[in-house]
Design an enzyme around this catalytic site. Sequence first.
Site, PDB file in Angstrom:
ATOM      1  N   GLU A   1       0.847  -1.183   0.000  1.00 37.88           N
ATOM      2  CA  GLU A   1       0.000   0.000   0.000  1.00 37.88           C
ATOM      3  C   GLU A   1       0.887   1.239   0.000  1.00 37.88           C
ATOM      4  O   GLU A   1       1.973   1.244   0.588  1.00 37.88           O
ATOM      5  CB  GLU A   1      -0.887  -0.010   1.242  1.00 37.88           C
ATOM      6  CG  GLU A   1      -1.891   1.126   1.321  1.00 37.88           C
ATOM      7  CD  GLU A   1      -2.767   1.042   2.564  1.00 37.88           C
ATOM      8  OE1 GLU A   1      -3.879   1.569   2.535  1.00 37.88           O
ATOM      9  OE2 GLU A   1      -2.321   0.444   3.569  1.00 37.88           O
TER      10      GLU A   1
ATOM     11  N   LYS B   1     -10.148   1.109  -2.534  1.00 38.73           N
ATOM     12  CA  LYS B   1     -10.237   0.553  -1.183  1.00 38.73           C
ATOM     13  C   LYS B   1     -11.621   0.774  -0.592  1.00 38.73           C
ATOM     14  O   LYS B   1     -12.139   1.891  -0.564  1.00 38.73           O
ATOM     15  CB  LYS B   1      -9.166   1.210  -0.303  1.00 38.73           C
ATOM     16  CG  LYS B   1      -9.023   0.626   1.075  1.00 38.73           C
ATOM     17  CD  LYS B   1      -7.850   1.290   1.797  1.00 38.73           C
ATOM     18  CE  LYS B   1      -7.615   0.699   3.167  1.00 38.73           C
ATOM     19  NZ  LYS B   1      -6.453   1.345   3.839  1.00 38.73           N
TER      20      LYS B   1
ATOM     21  N   CYS C   1      -5.146  -3.492   2.707  1.00 37.54           N
ATOM     22  CA  CYS C   1      -4.863  -3.238   4.121  1.00 37.54           C
ATOM     23  C   CYS C   1      -6.051  -3.452   5.065  1.00 37.54           C
ATOM     24  O   CYS C   1      -6.382  -4.579   5.389  1.00 37.54           O
ATOM     25  CB  CYS C   1      -4.274  -1.844   4.271  1.00 37.54           C
ATOM     26  SG  CYS C   1      -3.342  -1.623   5.820  1.00 37.54           S
TER      27      CYS C   1
END
Length: 272
Positions: free
Chosen positions: A41, A112, A154
């Site tokens: 990331e 995301k 993440c």
Amino acid sequence: MTKFGVVQMNSGMNPDDNLEMLEGQLKHLREQGARLVLTPENSLVFGSKEDYEKHAEVMGHGSLQKKLSQLAFELGIWLVVGSFPIRNNDGTLSTACLVYDAAGNLRSSYEKLHMFDVDIADNHRSYRESDTFRAGDNLVLVDTPFGTLGLSICYDIRFPQLYAALRQRGADIIVIPAAFTKVTGVAHWEILLRARAIETQCWVLAAAQCGIHQGGRETYGHSMIVDPWGQISGELADEIGSVCVDVDLASNKAIRSKMPVLQHARLQCAMK
């Protein structure tokens, strides 16, 4: 067997420095025979809201994305860039995973879904990702010559329903690029990665940031590749580097045949 690799970085706010670091690791992995590589990331920009605003690009356009495309093409690898700041038409920013094929074409992208808006007992203390980025809305899977990739980033790792949905839609390999804090990494990183692999019976590629970054943020590292039985096939500690392993997707089929959890599931995920 196909070789997959993950890169571990200590990225900062300067994209040129980060690109130089990344290029060296990618070349090293290609020399080892890697065909698909995942980066962490915030690979090219890891800083403040102002840094992301400064370096964000429109999807598919811009000098930084062009360099990523060139790297994939020159090395002949599928390159999955953990996240990159994208400027949307409405002026907002997204943090998106970018997938380039071995010809340098941008095959797909994933915004995301879950924003990291939490308080952590470290030097940074308060994390409010939604102050910088808008959350995505969609699941994304990508067909590759090696199998179907399920994309995530993440903090997504804490939401198992996302991974159940990716598996239901055909994922063979799940990517989890991250910049896990050291505090949460010590407590949860390995456990969550192995759990996601076991639940989905997928290979999991996890590329992480490591060390102390500009501004004092500290990330955990410990990038790893986990097989569908939950065993760690390759792992780094807390230093910049990379790891490459042989991946046999036949192991997915064998495990799924002997333990058909998808067919046994009584509750089905309703995500888009």
